[in-house]
Design an enzyme around this catalytic site. Structure first.
Site, PDB file in Angstrom:
ATOM      1  N   SER A 200       0.858  -1.197   0.000  1.00  0.00           N
ATOM      2  CA  SER A 200       0.000   0.000   0.000  1.00  0.00           C
ATOM      3  C   SER A 200       0.880   1.229   0.000  1.00  0.00           C
ATOM      4  O   SER A 200       1.982   1.218   0.583  1.00  0.00           O
ATOM      5  CB  SER A 200      -0.893   0.020   1.239  1.00  0.00           C
ATOM      6  OG  SER A 200      -1.559   1.271   1.369  1.00  0.00           O
TER       7      SER A 200
ATOM      8  N   TYR B   3      -2.362  -0.835   9.841  1.00  0.00           N
ATOM      9  CA  TYR B   3      -2.337  -1.200   8.426  1.00  0.00           C
ATOM     10  C   TYR B   3      -1.060  -0.696   7.768  1.00  0.00           C
ATOM     11  O   TYR B   3      -0.346  -1.450   7.089  1.00  0.00           O
ATOM     12  CB  TYR B   3      -3.557  -0.593   7.740  1.00  0.00           C
ATOM     13  CG  TYR B   3      -3.682  -0.913   6.269  1.00  0.00           C
ATOM     14  CD1 TYR B   3      -4.131  -2.156   5.842  1.00  0.00           C
ATOM     15  CD2 TYR B   3      -3.362   0.044   5.303  1.00  0.00           C
ATOM     16  CE1 TYR B   3      -4.253  -2.443   4.491  1.00  0.00           C
ATOM     17  CE2 TYR B   3      -3.487  -0.231   3.951  1.00  0.00           C
ATOM     18  CZ  TYR B   3      -3.934  -1.481   3.546  1.00  0.00           C
ATOM     19  OH  TYR B   3      -4.051  -1.766   2.211  1.00  0.00           O
TER      20      TYR B   3
END
Length: 265
Positions: A146, A159
């Site tokens: 990401s 995350y």
């Protein structure tokens, strides 16, 4: 070969393993690999999802339920695939989870569960497949990370940290297996139209999407210079490229596919 002879798809004859394949980016990756001629073992904890995907792509996809946090299950599945289906040429780590919460409200259980999937799962799958790929002196691993791994995001500490760990793990692994001809790369998407993305939105979808594209100064978040949110196929195309021979001299690379959102900070 005559000029009119058909050209084989670039991944013809390759066998790929994809995790998190039931929906979103994982499903798009499976479809992209199949379009390029590969056979795919599609895995997910959502067994019904990968079964449906296999039914949509008969003959090209084998579906298996898999919890990537279970190291023994991963090892058993990879061994079974190699013995019963064939040697794996490609592995794509897509399985991921996200809890959005400020650090002060993030629970120990959420933190641990995020790392168990997003980092531990990547390690389990990558370790199992590269051990075999290295012995054959060929193979490619692509991990979907990401852009949050490289730029701080409020409410996304677990995350972002887990994805940053997955990126560095993949680079270290790539360094170790490079002498054996195995390549390891990451693709780091920005905002992408998936269920995970929609789960972060409030209000009407059109308004939420516009806010993502325009950015939000109050949360220190830039917008998307290209003016659109990614489709899962945009990410899948990047994965397919890195898995192919066109990327034969690329390893330990982190490819951002975010429309310029991070300004590559």
């Amino acid at each position: 070969m005559s000029a009119d002879a058909p050209v084989a798809p670039e991944l013809a004859g390759r066998l790929a393993l994809v995790t998190g394949a039931a929906r979103g980016i994982g499903e798009a990756v499976v479809r992209a690999l199949v379009e390029r001629g590969a056979r795919v073992v599609a895995t997910d904890v959502a067994a019904d999802g990968v079964a449906k995907l296999a039914a949509d792509l008969p003959g090209a996809v084998v579906h298996r339920a898999l919890d990537v946090t279970d190291a023994a299950a991963v090892e058993a599945l990879v061994a079974d695939v190699e013995e019963g289906t064939g040697p794996l040429d490609i592995a794509v780590n897509v399985a991921g989870v996200l809890w959005s919460a400020p650090v002060a409200e993030l629970t120990d259980e959420q933190w641990a569960a995020t790392f168990a999937v997003n980092t531990g799962g990547v390690m389990h799958v990558s370790r199992a497949v590269t051990r075999r790929m290295a012995a054959r002196r060929r193979g490619a691993v692509v991990t979907v990370a990401s852009n949050a791994a490289g730029v701080p995001r409020a409410g996304m500490s677990a995350y972002a940290a887990s994805k940053a760990a997955a990126v560095m793990f993949t680079r270290c692994l790539g360094l170790e297996v490079a002498p054996s001809g195995v390549r390891c790369n990451t693709v780091s998407p920005g905002s992408t139209l998936t269920d995970m993305q929609r789960g972060l939105w409030t209000g009407a979808e059109e308004d939420a999407a516009r806010r993502v594209i325009e950015g939000d100064l109050a949360s220190h978040r830039t917008g998307i210079p290209l003016g659109r949110i990614a489709d899962p196929a945009d990410i899948a195309d990047a994965v397919a490229f890195l898995a192919s021979d066109r990327a034969r001299h690329i390893t330990m690379h982190d490819l951002y596919v975010d429309g310029g959102a991070t300004l590559r900070a």
